[in-house]
Every structure is written in structure tokens, then in C-alpha cells.
Design a protein around this motif. Sequence first.
Motif, PDB file in Angstrom:
ATOM      1  N   GLY A 108       0.733  -0.998   0.036  1.00 16.56           N
ATOM      2  CA  GLY A 108      -0.495  -0.101   0.442  1.00 16.56           C
ATOM      3  C   GLY A 108       1.210   1.179   0.013  1.00 16.56           C
ATOM      4  N   THR A 109       2.255   0.988   0.712  1.00 17.10           N
ATOM      5  CA  THR A 109       2.782   2.734   0.743  1.00 17.10           C
ATOM      6  C   THR A 109       3.334   2.568  -0.813  1.00 17.10           C
ATOM      7  N   THR A 110       3.964   1.658  -1.676  1.00 12.10           N
ATOM      8  CA  THR A 110       4.759   1.557  -2.473  1.00 12.10           C
ATOM      9  C   THR A 110       3.033   2.416  -3.525  1.00 12.10           C
ATOM     10  N   TYR A 111       2.383   1.349  -3.918  1.00 12.97           N
ATOM     11  CA  TYR A 111       0.927   1.516  -3.961  1.00 12.97           C
ATOM     12  C   TYR A 111       1.340   3.743  -3.865  1.00 12.97           C
ATOM     13  N   ARG A 112       0.654   3.983  -2.886  1.00 12.98           N
ATOM     14  CA  ARG A 112       0.671   5.858  -2.663  1.00 12.98           C
ATOM     15  C   ARG A 112       1.818   6.079  -2.711  1.00 12.98           C
ATOM     16  N   MET A 113       3.306   5.989  -2.687  1.00 13.79           N
ATOM     17  CA  MET A 113       3.718   6.529  -3.459  1.00 13.79           C
ATOM     18  C   MET A 113       4.851   6.371  -4.853  1.00 13.79           C
ATOM     19  N   LEU A 114       4.325   5.068  -5.111  1.00 14.95           N
ATOM     20  CA  LEU A 114       5.244   4.983  -6.757  1.00 14.95           C
ATOM     21  C   LEU A 114       4.480   4.830  -7.979  1.00 14.95           C
ATOM     22  N   ILE A 115       2.883   5.060  -7.944  1.00 16.57           N
ATOM     23  CA  ILE A 115       1.776   4.801  -8.623  1.00 16.57           C
ATOM     24  C   ILE A 115       0.714   5.432  -8.833  1.00 16.57           C
ATOM     25  N   ALA A 116      -0.037   5.353  -7.101  1.00 11.71           N
ATOM     26  CA  ALA A 116      -1.322   6.568  -7.641  1.00 11.71           C
ATOM     27  C   ALA A 116      -1.094   8.035  -8.372  1.00 11.71           C
ATOM     28  N   ALA A 117      -0.318   8.223  -7.706  1.00  9.62           N
ATOM     29  CA  ALA A 117       0.076   9.493  -8.103  1.00  9.62           C
ATOM     30  C   ALA A 117       1.000   9.906  -8.784  1.00  9.62           C
ATOM     31  N   GLU A 118       1.396  11.115  -8.915  1.00  5.95           N
ATOM     32  CA  GLU A 118       2.533  11.512 -10.333  1.00  5.95           C
ATOM     33  C   GLU A 118       3.464  11.043  -9.169  1.00  5.95           C
ATOM     34  N   PRO A 119       4.747  10.463  -9.621  1.00  5.77           N
ATOM     35  CA  PRO A 119       5.908  10.405  -9.098  1.00  5.77           C
ATOM     36  C   PRO A 119       7.161  11.703  -8.558  1.00  5.77           C
ATOM     37  N   THR A 120       6.781  12.523  -8.007  1.00  5.41           N
ATOM     38  CA  THR A 120       7.943  13.420  -8.138  1.00  5.41           C
ATOM     39  C   THR A 120       9.754  13.227  -8.614  1.00  5.41           C
ATOM     40  N   GLU A 121      10.239  13.831  -8.491  1.00  5.11           N
ATOM     41  CA  GLU A 121      11.649  13.832  -8.679  1.00  5.11           C
ATOM     42  C   GLU A 121      12.065  13.228  -7.842  1.00  5.11           C
TER      43      GLU A 121
END
Length: 200
Positions: A108-121
Motif C-alpha cells: 500500500g505504501t509503495t502504491y501510494r508513493m510510486l503509482i497512485a499519483a505521478e511520482p515527484t522527482e
Amino acid sequence: MTESADSKPSSRERILVAAATMVSENPTARLSVRAVAARAGVSTGSLRHHFPTQRALQDAVLAGIYGLAFPSDPIHDTDTPARDRLVGCLRQIIAPVGTGQQAREALGTTYRMLIAAEPTEDTRQAYLAIERQMQHRVEHWLSVLADEGSLPEGDNAQRAKFLLTVINGLTLERALPGSESALISENATLFAAVDSVLSG
């Protein structure tokens, strides 16, 4: 009694400790030169002397973290067959994910950080640094096996990428409900993947 100068950490050690602490507080931290230097109590010039690029700093920090996470590397235990050693090494990567609820939270953490929204730089760079370090680690294991003659000549970078892709899939399976024990299925998959690599 005063502490001798020899027992004080070097500026390089202080930089690595500061950067590792920042990563532990926020795994997506970018490790900017100024922030790490300030945290370590050194000048930016001193940091650049030890780590000329941000990538060099990130790689050194992650190498240290993985060294602490995996203190006894089974790849060097030549009393054990190469197949079992490589599977044991791969298990070290997946073990921290846990199973069941722990695996679901990690996913879930990975999904929220890297997939759900466009990752920041910053997030993207942090992920790429971790991915690069994992790739290096698996390539190292493969090179040890190749040097001892247990692995035929070939592209170890591609083999490592394949094995890490299998690990990513197994990590996902640990978080999903299944009809059988994830660990039994995982064991069979790891051996099949390793057999594929070792056979050439």
C-alpha cells in the motif's frame, strides 16, 4: 578522561550516518548536498570531496544499509550448493516485506508513493537509487557463482533484472489472498527462477 581524536568519526563517516538517518526518516529523501552536510556538521566542500556526485552519495548510503540488513551473505558458503545459496540470497531481499497484513501495508505504501499519483522527482530518484543498489547486489551474487564455475557465461545484468522481476511478483503475491501458502508457492518459484538462470 578525554576521547582521543582517533575514536571520533571521520567526516566521511558522519556524512554517511547523517544521510542514512535522513533516509530512515524519509525513504524518498533526495539527500541534497546542503541538507546532508548540515545534518553531518560538515561543509558542502567536504561532502563533495568524499562524494563528488549525489549518485555516489546515494549508492554509498544504500550499500551501507544493505550491508547492515544482510550481514552474513550466504553466497560465499561453498559447502552449500550454488542453487541453494542463490535462493537464500534472494530470500534476503523479500524477507523484510513480511506476509499478510505486513505485506499489504508495504504494498500500500509503495502504491501510494510510486503509482497512485505521478511520482515527484525526489521520489523517482530515491526509487532509482534503491533499484540500482538491488541490481548491483544481485549481479554481485551472480559474479561470485560465475567466478567459481557454477554459472555459465552470459549477461549477468539481464539475469539480475529477471530475478528482481520475479522478486517483485512474489512481493505482490505476499500481499494478495491466495488459495495456498504463499511461502510454499514462493519457494517453488524461487527455485524455478534460479534453475533457469543457472542452466544458462
